[in-house]
Structure formats: structure tokens, C-alpha cells
Scaffold this active site. Structure first.
Site, PDB file in Angstrom:
ATOM      1  N   ASP A 102     -16.847   8.174  -1.044  1.00  0.00           N
ATOM      2  CA  ASP A 102     -15.556   7.994  -0.362  1.00  0.00           C
ATOM      3  C   ASP A 102     -15.217   9.347   0.260  1.00  0.00           C
ATOM      4  O   ASP A 102     -15.821  10.371  -0.096  1.00  0.00           O
ATOM      5  CB  ASP A 102     -14.505   7.584  -1.419  1.00  0.00           C
ATOM      6  CG  ASP A 102     -13.101   7.411  -0.855  1.00  0.00           C
ATOM      7  OD1 ASP A 102     -12.963   7.211   0.373  1.00  0.00           O
ATOM      8  OD2 ASP A 102     -12.139   7.474  -1.647  1.00  0.00           O
ATOM      9  N   HIS A 131      -7.551   0.830  -6.181  1.00  0.00           N
ATOM     10  CA  HIS A 131      -7.761   0.058  -4.951  1.00  0.00           C
ATOM     11  C   HIS A 131      -8.461  -1.257  -5.338  1.00  0.00           C
ATOM     12  O   HIS A 131      -9.637  -1.467  -5.031  1.00  0.00           O
ATOM     13  CB  HIS A 131      -8.611   0.876  -3.979  1.00  0.00           C
ATOM     14  CG  HIS A 131      -8.560   0.386  -2.561  1.00  0.00           C
ATOM     15  ND1 HIS A 131      -7.745  -0.645  -2.143  1.00  0.00           N
ATOM     16  CD2 HIS A 131      -9.255   0.789  -1.455  1.00  0.00           C
ATOM     17  CE1 HIS A 131      -7.930  -0.841  -0.848  1.00  0.00           C
ATOM     18  NE2 HIS A 131      -8.834   0.007  -0.413  1.00  0.00           N
ATOM     19  N   ARG A 181     -14.012  -7.461   2.748  1.00  0.00           N
ATOM     20  CA  ARG A 181     -12.604  -7.209   2.405  1.00  0.00           C
ATOM     21  C   ARG A 181     -11.759  -8.446   2.749  1.00  0.00           C
ATOM     22  O   ARG A 181     -10.862  -8.836   2.016  1.00  0.00           O
ATOM     23  CB  ARG A 181     -12.048  -6.006   3.183  1.00  0.00           C
ATOM     24  CG  ARG A 181     -12.699  -4.656   2.883  1.00  0.00           C
ATOM     25  CD  ARG A 181     -12.526  -4.224   1.456  1.00  0.00           C
ATOM     26  NE  ARG A 181     -11.138  -4.310   1.009  1.00  0.00           N
ATOM     27  CZ  ARG A 181     -10.128  -3.501   1.397  1.00  0.00           C
ATOM     28  NH1 ARG A 181     -10.370  -2.494   2.203  1.00  0.00           N
ATOM     29  NH2 ARG A 181      -8.892  -3.666   0.940  1.00  0.00           N
ATOM     30  N   CYS A 208     -16.193   2.735   1.035  1.00  0.00           N
ATOM     31  CA  CYS A 208     -15.046   1.866   1.326  1.00  0.00           C
ATOM     32  C   CYS A 208     -14.602   1.994   2.777  1.00  0.00           C
ATOM     33  O   CYS A 208     -13.981   1.076   3.320  1.00  0.00           O
ATOM     34  CB  CYS A 208     -13.898   2.196   0.383  1.00  0.00           C
ATOM     35  SG  CYS A 208     -13.438   3.939   0.403  1.00  0.00           S
ATOM     36  N   GLN A 238     -10.417  -3.727  -2.884  1.00  0.00           N
ATOM     37  CA  GLN A 238     -11.693  -3.144  -2.448  1.00  0.00           C
ATOM     38  C   GLN A 238     -12.805  -3.486  -3.458  1.00  0.00           C
ATOM     39  O   GLN A 238     -13.948  -3.741  -3.080  1.00  0.00           O
ATOM     40  CB  GLN A 238     -11.540  -1.630  -2.306  1.00  0.00           C
ATOM     41  CG  GLN A 238     -12.804  -0.891  -1.901  1.00  0.00           C
ATOM     42  CD  GLN A 238     -13.160  -1.063  -0.427  1.00  0.00           C
ATOM     43  OE1 GLN A 238     -12.335  -0.877   0.438  1.00  0.00           O
ATOM     44  NE2 GLN A 238     -14.405  -1.408  -0.147  1.00  0.00           N
ATOM     45  N   ARG A 244       0.871  -1.184   0.000  1.00  0.00           N
ATOM     46  CA  ARG A 244       0.000   0.000   0.000  1.00  0.00           C
ATOM     47  C   ARG A 244       0.899   1.222   0.000  1.00  0.00           C
ATOM     48  O   ARG A 244       1.775   1.356   0.857  1.00  0.00           O
ATOM     49  CB  ARG A 244      -0.909   0.032   1.226  1.00  0.00           C
ATOM     50  CG  ARG A 244      -1.535   1.422   1.432  1.00  0.00           C
ATOM     51  CD  ARG A 244      -2.568   1.493   2.517  1.00  0.00           C
ATOM     52  NE  ARG A 244      -3.801   0.837   2.089  1.00  0.00           N
ATOM     53  CZ  ARG A 244      -4.983   1.032   2.666  1.00  0.00           C
ATOM     54  NH1 ARG A 244      -5.102   1.861   3.683  1.00  0.00           N
ATOM     55  NH2 ARG A 244      -6.059   0.409   2.236  1.00  0.00           N
TER      56      ARG A 244
HETATM   57  N1  NVA Z   1      -9.564   7.497  -1.281  1.00  0.00           N
HETATM   58  C1  NVA Z   1      -9.245   6.965   0.026  1.00  0.00           C
HETATM   59  C2  NVA Z   1      -9.591   5.522   0.108  1.00  0.00           C
HETATM   60  C3  NVA Z   1      -9.377   4.887   1.467  1.00  0.00           C
HETATM   61  C4  NVA Z   1      -9.704   3.437   1.487  1.00  0.00           C
HETATM   62  C5  NVA Z   1      -7.766   7.206   0.305  1.00  0.00           C
HETATM   63  O1  NVA Z   1      -6.944   6.987  -0.597  1.00  0.00           O
HETATM   64  O2  NVA Z   1      -7.421   7.620   1.414  1.00  0.00           O
HETATM   65  N1   CP Z   2     -11.220   0.600   2.750  1.00  0.00           N
HETATM   66  C1   CP Z   2      -9.933   0.518   3.175  1.00  0.00           C
HETATM   67  O1   CP Z   2      -9.002   0.273   2.407  1.00  0.00           O
HETATM   68  O2   CP Z   2      -9.761   0.712   4.509  1.00  0.00           O
HETATM   69  P1   CP Z   2      -8.376   0.853   5.271  1.00  0.00           P
HETATM   70  O3   CP Z   2      -7.741   2.141   4.817  1.00  0.00           O
HETATM   71  O4   CP Z   2      -8.732   0.841   6.722  1.00  0.00           O
HETATM   72  O5   CP Z   2      -7.502  -0.316   4.897  1.00  0.00           O
END
Ligand code: NVA
Ligand code: CP
Length: 329
Positions: free
Chosen positions: A231, A135, A317, A272, A138, A108
């Protein structure tokens, strides 16, 4: 016969509709086994995977750890501060080191190019646990949830409200194109996905019957939707200063009771997570103090309301990440 052994999982554009549905079916099967208490620890017993997180996480990290444990796999977690990645060691060198010790690597982080480089040099499957652009794990959870709640995937009208040019908007557009769903980005045009990705998805859509719609009208965008999705407006890694412009541009696209009422009666609300729907978070309170808004991308009423499936989605998830690990190792 679908065989994904040895494959990376970097973005859904790399997978056929059949392969995506195979992973969703495998996740449903693994979920069923888990619920029945049937152990799956023999599937990959004795293997080890590395979990690299350059951004924070609750769901993705826990999903990888629990899924790995359920498959008999050991995990090593590397947090943003605890490794040399990027600061003292290149992605390419890191890939070769970790690839020699682990059977798979989750990553990540920021740019998609980083996870692609990691995959190029690791020699073992690499899984994208979120980048700025995509993502993909997800998406599998979301498709499984939609199928569980609505009983179908093809032909479902999914409306995404908010920042549609980042990882979630991009990924939802891709998965809808791949699976013959009807995707609508309902937001200010500044937040539509990039044209090059739209073009790529339009090509895919020609073969699946999907449609892509981009509208600034809430009335038009939410009309008869089966799924309303949003989101957070400011993603991880973005500077705090962008809050003002996001609120100015995206407040009209907040998911509220009026938007839900314009969708189908049996429509579901998805997110998400994490979400700013009340003042129970530090960021939520900071934004409230500066801008006077107690609810951001979704109202508390919708988030907690009967149409919300966000916690079923979060649980999925784990089952879908388990499927990705199980299928690719
Ligand atoms: N768009 C958000 C998604 C989190 C799961 C981020 O990148 O922080
Ligand atoms: N939806 C998601 O990716 O959550 P986290 O950032 O908690 O992993």
C-alpha cells in the site's frame, strides 16, 4: 442459515469466518449475474443510501454508487466540504438525521470511533468505507480476488510489505486470522501493527489455523509467499512531513522484481490502490523532486508485470460492496 439483515459492517473482527465467506460467495454470485446481464434492480428497489466521504476516493465511491444503482437503490453523496458533519453538527446528531431519511449509510473518514458512533445512533446499517484503523470492504474484494486467482483461501501465505500499522496492514492481518491464512508483516519493526490488535488476532488464529509472522527480513518474509501485498507509504490525512521518515524506513521493503522472485512462482502481486509506481501523479512527481525516487512502494515493472492482479482486485471492490449492501439492508 446466515442472515446479515440490519447488521453494520464496521470491521471484520465483528464477523465470523462463515459470515465473511458468505459475503464473498454472494459477491461472486452477483458478479456472475452482472457479467451475464441479469438485472438485480428488484433486490432493494426504492431504497436510498447516504455516502459520506471525509477523505477522497475513486474506487470506494464508484463501487457504492454503481452497486447501489444495480440494486435499485438511490444514492446521495456528501463530500468533505458539502456537509455539516463534525464542523457544525456532531456525529451523533448527524446519525439521527441521516438515519431518518436513508436505509443505509456509508462512512469514510478518520478515527474508527467515528464510524462506530455513527452506527450506534443511526438505527440503520452503517458501512465502513475506510478509517485510519480499518478498510473492511477492501478485504472482501481481496479475498474474492485471491480465490479467483489462486483457487483457494485457507492456507494462503500473504506477505504485506510497507506500513503495516495502518488500515491496510491491520485489516489484512485480521482477515488472514479469520480465514486461516498465513499473514506476514515484512517491514521495519516500527511499522508492525499494534500489539493489542496482534493479540486479538492471535486469539482468532487459534481457532482457524492461521499464523502471524512479523519480520524485518525481506528474504525471510517473501520466501514462498502466495501473495505479495503493499500500500502507499503515506496515507490520506497524514502530514507531508512524514515522507522522509517513511522513505528511510520503508524503501528496503519496496516490492520489486527481487522480492517477487523470492515468492512462489505463481505468486500474485496485490495493492489496494492508488499507487505511486511512476511519475504520472502529482504526488509522485513531488516526491521525485524532493527525494529522487521515481517508484515508491512498488516498481513499475512489478505493478505492470504478469503477476500483478491490481485491476481485477479494483473491479472486485464493486461486486463485494454490492454484496455487503444487498446482505445487510
Ligand atoms: N492506507 C491508504 C489506503 C487507501 C485505500 C490510505 O488510508 O490512504
Ligand atoms: N482502495 C481504495 O479504497 O481506493 P479509493 O481510495 O479510490 O476508494
Amino acid at each position: 442459515m446466515i442472515n446479515l439483515k440490519g447488521r453494520n459492517f464496521l470491521k471484520l473482527l465483528d464477523f465470523t469466518p462463515e459470515e465473511i465467506l458468505y459475503l464473498v460467495d454472494l459477491a461472486a454470485d452477483l458478479k456472475d449475474k452482472k457479467k451475464k446481464g441479469i438485472l438485480t434492480t428488484d433486490m432493494h428497489k426504492g431504497k436510498n443510501i447516504a455516502l459520506i466521504f471525509e477523505k477522497t476516493s475513486t474506487r470506494t465511491r464508484c463501487s457504492f454508487e454503481v452497486a447501489a444503482h444495480d440494486l435499485g437503490i438511490g444514492t446521495t453523496y456528501l463530500d468533505p466540504k458539502a456537509s455539516q458533519i463534525g464542523k457544525k453538527e456532531s456525529i451523533e446528531d448527524t446519525a439521527q438525521v441521516l438515519g431518518s431519511m436513508f436505509e443505509g449509510i456509508e462512512y469514510r473518514g478518520f478515527e474508527q470511533t467515528k464510524v462506530e458512533t455513527l452506527a450506534k445512533f443511526a438505527g440503520v446499517p452503517v458501512w465502513n468505507g475506510l478509517t485510519n484503523e480499518f478498510h473492511p470492504t477492501q478485504m472482501l474484494a481481496d479475498v474474492l480476488t485471491i480465490r479467483e486467482k489462486l483457487g483457494r483461501i485457507k492456507g494462503v501465505k500473504l506477505t504485506y510489505m510497507g506500513d503495516a500499522r495502518y488500515n491496510m496492514g491491520n485489516s489484512l492481518m485480521v482477515v488472514c486470522a479469520k480465514l486461516g491464512m498465513h499473514f506476514t508483516a515484512c517491514t521495519s519493526k516500527k511499522y508492525f501493527p499494534e500489539q493489542s490488535l496482534i493479540d486479538e488476532c492471535l486469539e482468532v488464529a487459534k481457532t482457524t489455523g492461521a499464523t502471524l509472522t512479523f519480520t524485518e527480513s525481506v528474504e525471510e518474509g517473501t520466501k514462498d509467499a502466495d501473495v505479495i501485498y503493499t500500500d502507499i507509504w503515506v496515507s490520506m490525512g497524514e502530514p507531508e512531513e512524514v515522507w522522509k521518515e517513511r522513505i528511510d524506513a520503508l524503501l528496503p521493503y519496496q516490492v520489486n522484481a527481487k522480492a517477487m522472485a523470492n515468492a512462489k512462482k505463481e505468486a500474485v502481486f496485490m495493492h489496494c490502490l492508488p499507487s505511486y509506481h511512476n511519475l504520472e501523479t502529482e504526488v509522485g512527481r513531488e516526491v521525485y523532486e524532493k527525494f529522487g525516487l521515481a517508484e515508491l512502494e512498488v516498481t513499475d515493472e512489478v505493478f505492470k508485470g504478469p503477476q500483478s492482479v491490481v485491476f481485477a482486485e479494483a473491479e472486485n471492490r464493486m461486486h463485494t460492496i454490492k454484496a455487503v449492501i444487498a446482505a445487510t439492508l
